[in-house]
Design a protein around this motif. Sequence first.
Motif, PDB file in Angstrom:
ATOM      1  N   VAL A 143     -16.342   3.110 -24.322  1.00 40.87           N
ATOM      2  CA  VAL A 143     -16.360   2.057 -23.616  1.00 40.87           C
ATOM      3  C   VAL A 143     -15.669   1.794 -22.730  1.00 40.87           C
ATOM      4  N   ALA A 144     -15.991   2.021 -21.828  1.00 39.76           N
ATOM      5  CA  ALA A 144     -14.576   2.419 -20.852  1.00 39.76           C
ATOM      6  C   ALA A 144     -13.816   1.694 -19.713  1.00 39.76           C
ATOM      7  N   VAL A 145     -12.878   1.209 -20.051  1.00 35.78           N
ATOM      8  CA  VAL A 145     -12.071   0.214 -19.867  1.00 35.78           C
ATOM      9  C   VAL A 145     -10.812   0.146 -18.532  1.00 35.78           C
ATOM     10  N   PRO A 146     -11.382   0.068 -17.443  1.00 38.21           N
ATOM     11  CA  PRO A 146     -10.225   0.676 -16.262  1.00 38.21           C
ATOM     12  C   PRO A 146      -8.653   0.138 -16.646  1.00 38.21           C
ATOM     13  N   THR A 147      -7.915   0.775 -16.507  1.00 43.53           N
ATOM     14  CA  THR A 147      -6.206   0.131 -17.207  1.00 43.53           C
ATOM     15  C   THR A 147      -5.380   1.636 -16.015  1.00 43.53           C
ATOM     16  N   ASP A 148      -4.520   0.041 -15.614  1.00 44.65           N
ATOM     17  CA  ASP A 148      -2.678   0.871 -14.976  1.00 44.65           C
ATOM     18  C   ASP A 148      -2.360   0.106 -16.651  1.00 44.65           C
ATOM     19  N   VAL A 149      -1.570   1.483 -16.742  1.00 41.91           N
ATOM     20  CA  VAL A 149      -0.805   0.782 -18.196  1.00 41.91           C
ATOM     21  C   VAL A 149       0.494   1.035 -17.618  1.00 41.91           C
ATOM     22  N   THR A 150       0.812   0.542 -16.512  1.00 45.92           N
ATOM     23  CA  THR A 150       1.987   0.065 -16.403  1.00 45.92           C
ATOM     24  C   THR A 150       2.368  -1.194 -16.540  1.00 45.92           C
ATOM     25  N   GLU A 151       1.602  -2.346 -16.391  1.00 42.59           N
ATOM     26  CA  GLU A 151       0.901  -3.613 -17.082  1.00 42.59           C
ATOM     27  C   GLU A 151       0.625  -3.384 -18.084  1.00 42.59           C
ATOM     28  N   PRO A 152       1.576  -4.563 -17.898  1.00 42.48           N
ATOM     29  CA  PRO A 152       1.058  -4.813 -19.715  1.00 42.48           C
ATOM     30  C   PRO A 152       0.463  -5.835 -20.165  1.00 42.48           C
ATOM     31  N   ASP A 153      -0.215  -6.368 -19.617  1.00 37.23           N
ATOM     32  CA  ASP A 153      -1.080  -7.248 -20.217  1.00 37.23           C
ATOM     33  C   ASP A 153      -2.702  -6.739 -20.178  1.00 37.23           C
ATOM     34  N   ALA A 154      -2.421  -5.415 -19.114  1.00 33.41           N
ATOM     35  CA  ALA A 154      -3.955  -4.835 -19.243  1.00 33.41           C
ATOM     36  C   ALA A 154      -3.884  -3.450 -20.000  1.00 33.41           C
ATOM     37  N   VAL A 155      -2.622  -3.741 -20.891  1.00 32.54           N
ATOM     38  CA  VAL A 155      -2.702  -2.812 -21.854  1.00 32.54           C
ATOM     39  C   VAL A 155      -3.224  -4.070 -22.798  1.00 32.54           C
ATOM     40  N   ASP A 156      -2.287  -4.778 -23.024  1.00 36.55           N
ATOM     41  CA  ASP A 156      -3.134  -5.538 -24.362  1.00 36.55           C
ATOM     42  C   ASP A 156      -4.775  -5.917 -24.442  1.00 36.55           C
ATOM     43  N   THR A 157      -4.422  -6.088 -23.455  1.00 35.03           N
ATOM     44  CA  THR A 157      -6.557  -6.438 -23.283  1.00 35.03           C
ATOM     45  C   THR A 157      -7.310  -4.929 -23.629  1.00 35.03           C
ATOM     46  N   VAL A 158      -6.797  -3.703 -22.551  1.00 36.05           N
ATOM     47  CA  VAL A 158      -7.505  -2.868 -23.928  1.00 36.05           C
ATOM     48  C   VAL A 158      -7.647  -2.428 -24.959  1.00 36.05           C
ATOM     49  N   VAL A 159      -6.348  -2.429 -25.539  1.00 34.39           N
ATOM     50  CA  VAL A 159      -6.369  -2.552 -27.032  1.00 34.39           C
ATOM     51  C   VAL A 159      -7.070  -4.226 -27.668  1.00 34.39           C
TER      52      VAL A 159
END
Length: 247
Positions: free
Chosen positions: A58-74
Amino acid sequence: MTETPDRVALITGASSGIGAVTARRFAEEGTAVVLAARNTEPLEAVAEECREHGVAAVAVPTDVTEPDAVDTVVETAVERFERLDVAVVNAGTGETRNVPLSELPREQFAAVTETNVHGAFYTTRAALPHLRERDGALVFVGSSKGKYPSTSTPVYAASKWWVRGFAASVAGRAGPDGVAVTVINPTGVPTAFGSDFRESTNAESLDPKATVGAGDVADAIVYAAGQEGATAVAELDLYRRDIHARF
């Protein structure tokens, strides 16, 4: 392709370099992968290569500097597979070499700190509860510069010193819960690292025959992720053979 795999690994910074090779290594051994990075097209290309090994990717475009984006990929990993066994904290960036601190752009300082420090924190915070449920593995990609001073890249070095200290402290909390926490410290790896902030990338400036390769680091990550039982390798140094002659 299975949707109920025996193991699931999340890898940040997975669109190129160490992260991409690590994703392929996990796929080769049958581990489903969830891939996070900012660049969508190369990320999806790596995911497709992983699927060729018969695993879910699964590819999930994510900017790790954005906490909400990191929560989303997990959350995406757990919702799709109902588990998360491995988290590889790999996303990172650096700075232009040999720039006086008085001249280093604040934007570079912020980029290094937000990606290497904040991103590692956000990823760990989101993944750790699920790793505890699986007696999983948390693997950080550090650097030899996180153990020795770097006059050429002091901000990058400081960020990797932070990663090592953070990882050891997290191990003190999560180790008793069954989570294996490991830091992999390579010397320079010939990848596209540096393309955003240097005149030449590591691939262009390093001799691949005389240094650590992305495959070497990926093998170390897969090894660390596979540790079982009561023991864990806390730190694994992968140094070019002449590293100590340089001091």
